[in-house]
Design a protein around this motif. Structure first.
Motif, PDB file in Angstrom:
ATOM      1  N   LEU A   1       0.839  -1.209   0.000  1.00 10.93           N
ATOM      2  CA  LEU A   1       0.000   0.000   0.000  1.00 10.93           C
ATOM      3  C   LEU A   1       0.870   1.255   0.000  1.00 10.93           C
ATOM      4  CD1 LEU A   1      -2.855  -0.962   2.509  1.00 10.93           C
ATOM      5  CD2 LEU A   1      -3.038  -0.705   0.021  1.00 10.93           C
ATOM      6  N   TYR A   2       1.949   1.243   0.792  1.00 15.34           N
ATOM      7  CA  TYR A   2       2.858   2.386   0.771  1.00 15.34           C
ATOM      8  C   TYR A   2       3.512   2.536  -0.609  1.00 15.34           C
ATOM      9  CZ  TYR A   2       2.614   3.206   5.827  1.00 15.34           C
ATOM     10  OH  TYR A   2       2.200   3.529   7.086  1.00 15.34           O
ATOM     11  N   ALA A   3       3.842   1.404  -1.243  1.00 14.18           N
ATOM     12  CA  ALA A   3       4.420   1.471  -2.584  1.00 14.18           C
ATOM     13  C   ALA A   3       3.423   2.054  -3.580  1.00 14.18           C
ATOM     14  CB  ALA A   3       4.869   0.080  -3.030  1.00 14.18           C
ATOM     15  N   CYS A   4       2.149   1.675  -3.455  1.00 12.83           N
ATOM     16  CA  CYS A   4       1.118   2.243  -4.334  1.00 12.83           C
ATOM     17  C   CYS A   4       1.003   3.747  -4.135  1.00 12.83           C
ATOM     18  CB  CYS A   4      -0.237   1.592  -4.055  1.00 12.83           C
ATOM     19  SG  CYS A   4      -0.406  -0.097  -4.651  1.00 12.83           S
ATOM     20  N   ALA A   5       0.962   4.163  -2.869  1.00 12.39           N
ATOM     21  CA  ALA A   5       0.858   5.593  -2.576  1.00 12.39           C
ATOM     22  C   ALA A   5       2.063   6.342  -3.127  1.00 12.39           C
ATOM     23  CB  ALA A   5       0.726   5.812  -1.071  1.00 12.39           C
ATOM     24  N   ALA A   6       3.261   5.763  -2.966  1.00 14.95           N
ATOM     25  CA  ALA A   6       4.469   6.391  -3.502  1.00 14.95           C
ATOM     26  C   ALA A   6       4.415   6.474  -5.025  1.00 14.95           C
ATOM     27  CB  ALA A   6       5.705   5.607  -3.061  1.00 14.95           C
ATOM     28  N   GLY A   7       3.886   5.412  -5.668  1.00 12.82           N
ATOM     29  CA  GLY A   7       3.764   5.418  -7.121  1.00 12.82           C
ATOM     30  C   GLY A   7       2.844   6.514  -7.607  1.00 12.82           C
ATOM     31  N   PHE A   8       1.703   6.678  -6.955  1.00 13.59           N
ATOM     32  CA  PHE A   8       0.783   7.742  -7.348  1.00 13.59           C
ATOM     33  C   PHE A   8       1.417   9.114  -7.136  1.00 13.59           C
ATOM     34  CE2 PHE A   8      -2.684   4.519  -6.498  1.00 13.59           C
ATOM     35  CZ  PHE A   8      -3.085   4.425  -7.819  1.00 13.59           C
ATOM     36  N   ARG A   9       2.102   9.298  -6.004  1.00 12.56           N
ATOM     37  CA  ARG A   9       2.753  10.587  -5.754  1.00 12.56           C
ATOM     38  C   ARG A   9       3.845  10.860  -6.798  1.00 12.56           C
ATOM     39  NH1 ARG A   9       0.487  14.805  -3.190  1.00 12.56           N
ATOM     40  NH2 ARG A   9      -0.838  13.934  -1.551  1.00 12.56           N
ATOM     41  N   SER A  10       4.557   9.807  -7.214  1.00 13.10           N
ATOM     42  CA  SER A  10       5.586  10.015  -8.231  1.00 13.10           C
ATOM     43  C   SER A  10       4.966  10.402  -9.572  1.00 13.10           C
ATOM     44  CB  SER A  10       6.467   8.770  -8.380  1.00 13.10           C
ATOM     45  OG  SER A  10       5.754   7.685  -8.939  1.00 13.10           O
TER      46      SER A  10
ATOM     47  N   GLN B   1       9.072  10.377  -1.604  1.00 22.28           N
ATOM     48  CA  GLN B   1      10.290   9.788  -1.051  1.00 22.28           C
ATOM     49  C   GLN B   1      10.037   9.150   0.314  1.00 22.28           C
ATOM     50  OE1 GLN B   1      12.656  13.320  -1.281  1.00 22.28           O
ATOM     51  NE2 GLN B   1      13.609  12.766  -3.226  1.00 22.28           N
ATOM     52  N   ALA B   2       9.253   9.825   1.154  1.00 27.03           N
ATOM     53  CA  ALA B   2       8.949   9.269   2.478  1.00 27.03           C
ATOM     54  C   ALA B   2       8.138   7.990   2.363  1.00 27.03           C
ATOM     55  CB  ALA B   2       8.195  10.308   3.311  1.00 27.03           C
ATOM     56  N   LEU B   3       7.162   7.973   1.464  1.00 29.19           N
ATOM     57  CA  LEU B   3       6.326   6.792   1.275  1.00 29.19           C
ATOM     58  C   LEU B   3       7.144   5.630   0.714  1.00 29.19           C
ATOM     59  CD1 LEU B   3       3.202   8.596  -0.216  1.00 29.19           C
ATOM     60  CD2 LEU B   3       3.288   7.430   2.002  1.00 29.19           C
ATOM     61  N   ALA B   4       8.034   5.946  -0.222  1.00 28.25           N
ATOM     62  CA  ALA B   4       8.865   4.892  -0.816  1.00 28.25           C
ATOM     63  C   ALA B   4       9.764   4.251   0.227  1.00 28.25           C
ATOM     64  CB  ALA B   4       9.695   5.467  -1.958  1.00 28.25           C
ATOM     65  N   GLU B   5      10.292   5.047   1.154  1.00 32.18           N
ATOM     66  CA  GLU B   5      11.131   4.487   2.217  1.00 32.18           C
ATOM     67  C   GLU B   5      10.331   3.528   3.090  1.00 32.18           C
ATOM     68  OE1 GLU B   5      14.377   4.597   2.800  1.00 32.18           O
ATOM     69  OE2 GLU B   5      14.553   5.656   0.892  1.00 32.18           O
ATOM     70  N   MET B   6       9.084   3.888   3.389  1.00 29.77           N
ATOM     71  CA  MET B   6       8.249   3.007   4.208  1.00 29.77           C
ATOM     72  C   MET B   6       7.880   1.730   3.462  1.00 29.77           C
ATOM     73  SD  MET B   6       5.794   5.533   6.455  1.00 29.77           S
ATOM     74  CE  MET B   6       5.330   6.685   5.178  1.00 29.77           C
ATOM     75  N   SER B   7       7.818   1.811   2.134  1.00 29.37           N
ATOM     76  CA  SER B   7       7.452   0.620   1.354  1.00 29.37           C
ATOM     77  C   SER B   7       8.618  -0.338   1.182  1.00 29.37           C
ATOM     78  CB  SER B   7       6.956   1.045  -0.033  1.00 29.37           C
ATOM     79  OG  SER B   7       8.035   1.415  -0.876  1.00 29.37           O
TER      80      SER B   7
END
Length: 428
Positions: free
Chosen positions: A181-190, A213-219
């Protein structure tokens, strides 16, 4: 034989205005570009796909269909041989699920509502929820390649990032699901970040970047980390800050995914070459381009890769980045060569890239003194891209200024002025 209808393909065709016959024609043209031979598909072939009578087309046909749509075959509802279609059964912790992302079509809505206060039992969030988000991610990617830089794409991607985060609080989930889910959120933000970069809204792009960047780190997802830092390098290059561009792109290039997959290595090197061009480092640009070419040739086309990479990075994009590097270096004959090679191999769904490449080609031709050819090339840019895409619009304005400075009283300038006044404003 299971002949479950392919609803995902039907939904894509309806959204994009394709009949069975017109889709068959488009795939036949793409097959000819891929193989040198005209495809033999007709409307009945597509109807067989939609009806589920053909669940996994031949490899060349799949690639051609992916070129036309900009999506992997699985995202269009096709199922590899030996597998069964996804069903809405209870989520399972399937170790191969990551390789089956996007299965089930592109038109499924995301259910991101939080559990109601006081509910008897919390909802269980599973990989089926992740898959639905990834399906929407494929839609965002496709919209970006069609239109690029639009504020609506940026806003929609940001909204979907929030929906992905809302799911974290909507119920219980395994750590694997939460990481996805964090990876999905990071993907949308990117994607929101890239739309803002493409639209030259750099302050907004940097805000999206920090959150991504913060979301990607959590993913912990290496691929999405690469995308974000690689986008950051492109952003700083467009802003005229090559030192920051090198630093950001180096973060992407030093991720271990670039050692595991030559395709990521190639993209990082190709973007490094474009930054070398902006920094006026001719030797560095050529060395990076040679290395990017070597890496893309080593890449195994059958390896699993995320949809955002599959949708745009190939030999045509490498030529596009080489074009950018050589334009910046003032090597206009070489830039023109790469522009023609890019346009010859660019996939049909890459409409935004086609407009940008055509505009850069016009600049390269004008810089070599070929005013008539350059103007004819610039006039091929679609009016909607010329008026609505910030990067294309600015480059064409710069083209017009350079043309007038070169031949202020020529009939060619009059032709260009009439074109921009009449054809462009008709679409405004």
């Amino acid at each position: 034989m299971d002949t479950t209808r392919n609803e995902a393909l039907g939904a894509w065709m309806k959204e994009h205005g394709y009949s069975s016959n017109t889709l068959a024609e488009a795939v036949n043209r793409a097959l000819e570009q891929l193989t040198g031979r005209t495809g033999g598909l007709d409307g009945s072939s597509v109807r067989d796909w939609k009806a589920g009578r053909v669940r996994w087309p031949k490899s060349a046909t799949r690639r051609a269909l992916e070129d036309v749509t900009g999506l992997p075959a699985t995202a269009l509802g096709f199922v590899p041989r030996g597998r069964t279609p996804s069903t809405p059964a209870a989520p399972q912790e399937d170790p191969d699920m990551k390789r089956r992302t996007l299965v089930g079509g592109i038109a499924v809505a995301v259910t991101a509502a939080a559990a109601a206060p006081g509910a008897a039992a919390p909802r269980r969030i599973g990989m089926s929820d992740v898959n639905r988000l990834q399906q929407r991610f494929a839609e965002i990617i496709a919209s970006d390649h069609r239109h690029g830089g639009q504020l609506g794409i940026e806003q929609r991607a940001a909204e979907l990032a929030d929906e992905a985060l809302n799911l974290q609080n909507a119920g219980s989930a395994s750590q694997r699901v939460r990481s996805n889910l964090y990876a999905c959120a990071a993907g949308f933000r990117s994607s929101a970040m890239w739309a803002a970069i493409d639209g030259r809204r750099y302050a907004d792009a940097k805000a999206h970047m920090r959150e991504a960047q913060a979301l990607a780190e959590m993913s912990g997802d290496q691929a999405i980390k690469f995308r974000i830092w690689s986008h950051a390098g492109a952003m700083y290059r467009h802003m005229g800050r090559p030192a920051d561009a090198f630093a950001a792109n180096d973060v992407a290039r030093n991720l271990h995914i670039t050692r595991r997959d030559p395709m990521f290595a190639s993209l990082g090197l190709a973007r490094q070459a474009a930054i070398h061009g902006a920094a006026q480092d001719r030797t560095g640009a050529r060395r990076a381009l040679d290395q990017a070419q070597e890496a893309i040739q080593r890449a195994n086309p059958d390896d699993y890769r995320p949809v955002w990479l599959l949708a745009f990075y190939d030999q045509a994009e490498l030529h596009s980045l080489a074009l950018s590097a050589h334009i910046a270096l003032g090597d206009h004959p070489t830039a023109e060569y790469h522009a023609h090679r890019c346009l010859a191999t660019l996939r049909p769904h890459m409409r935004r890239s086609h407009a940008i490449t055509t505009t850069r080609l016009a600049h390269a031709q004008l810089a070599q003194g070929d005013l008539e050819t350059a103007t004819a090339t610039a006039m091929q840019v679609p009016a909607d891209a010329a008026m609505q895409h910030a990067r294309v619009s600015r480059m064409l304005q710069e083209f017009g200024s350079a043309l007038r400075a070169t031949a202020p009283r020529s009939s060619i300038v009059q032709t260009w002025t009439a074109h921009t006044r009449d054809d462009w404003r008709a679409t405004a």
